[in-house]
Design a protein around this motif. Sequence first.
Motif: not given
Length: 351
Positions: A160, A175-176, A231, A234, A239, A265, A269, A272, A274, A276, A326
């Motif tokens: 990442r 982000v979506y 991942i 971004v 997310g 999903k 995220y 990555a 992020l 959420i 993560s």
Amino acid sequence: MEHRLCYISRNYRGTGSAGNKAKTDNEDTLTAAGATNLGLQRSFHRNKVVTFFLDLAGVLRFVFAVREGDVVLLQYPVKKYFSFLCRVARSRKARTVALIHDLGSFRRRKLSVEQEIGRLMKADYVIASNDVMRQWLLDRGYQHPVGALGLFDYHSSAARRSTSAHRAPSTARLVYAGGLAMRKNAFLLRLAEEEQLPYELHIYGNRDGLPGLKDNARMVFHPFTPADEFIGSVDADFGLVWDGDSTDTCTGAFGEYLRYNSPHKASFYLRAGLPIVVWRQAAIAPIVEREGIGLCIDSLDELSASLSALQPAQYEAMRQHVERVSARLDGGQFLLDALREAMTTMHINNK
């Protein structure tokens, strides 16, 4: 007696879908934990006829390979063969654990609730997607032991990029990502109508899936991006996990399903890096709040105020919590913890 941890691999016709990615990740976690594949070697043939015969051959191999004391993880739903596999396992004095990825009585309405509960009762133990789904099963008559996964694990070897600093609300980037379709995410049409969207929304998906979507300077579309590339590259702050045709709440079959499922999903995220944003009535909202990995809102109209109230130190703490979760997702820890609980509940010493 030896208690082997086992599973049945199959032909997946590609890993582009979230369901297949989740299942193959779980197989990798099981293999790393020393589990035995009682089916055929995993394959990715796209032809439906080839898929049928490969999966049938894997089931037949299971019939001859399963033995007394085995604990077999079945990734539910198992097309056509779930009840049969459970019966064979029981006849061999093996036990089955069903890990629920999807319920046919929800979005697709392929089964009645009674049929689904009856089918799941064939397993000795069920791992629901989360605590809300666990309670739903118990309330509707499931009578065997039930555990809960929490979040679906997500493996990725992508490195990442360094995380961004906390931006001002007006320049915050959300982000979506995912397949775009009117039946699932028409709420994006409502957001596009806002003249002063109070944040940037970066959308990864095919815009053609939402006919009539207006241009909006604060909504940026990106072409399809492979998961590992996303991942690793971004650059965003959050997310967004939201479904339906409304910005006020999550609606429709997909939106309602968020009350009970753990969307893949969300794990994507988090892998990555992020935090959420989720609907407060979503089944994973308690996990998000408990782990400190994002924001829970009742309406997308609340999002601007929630971003404004978030202090830089709070956001940095959120990022650190995301890093911790993560790492657990990448290591398959949610599945391993759920299996450990299952073994304990069934009084199995798995050495």
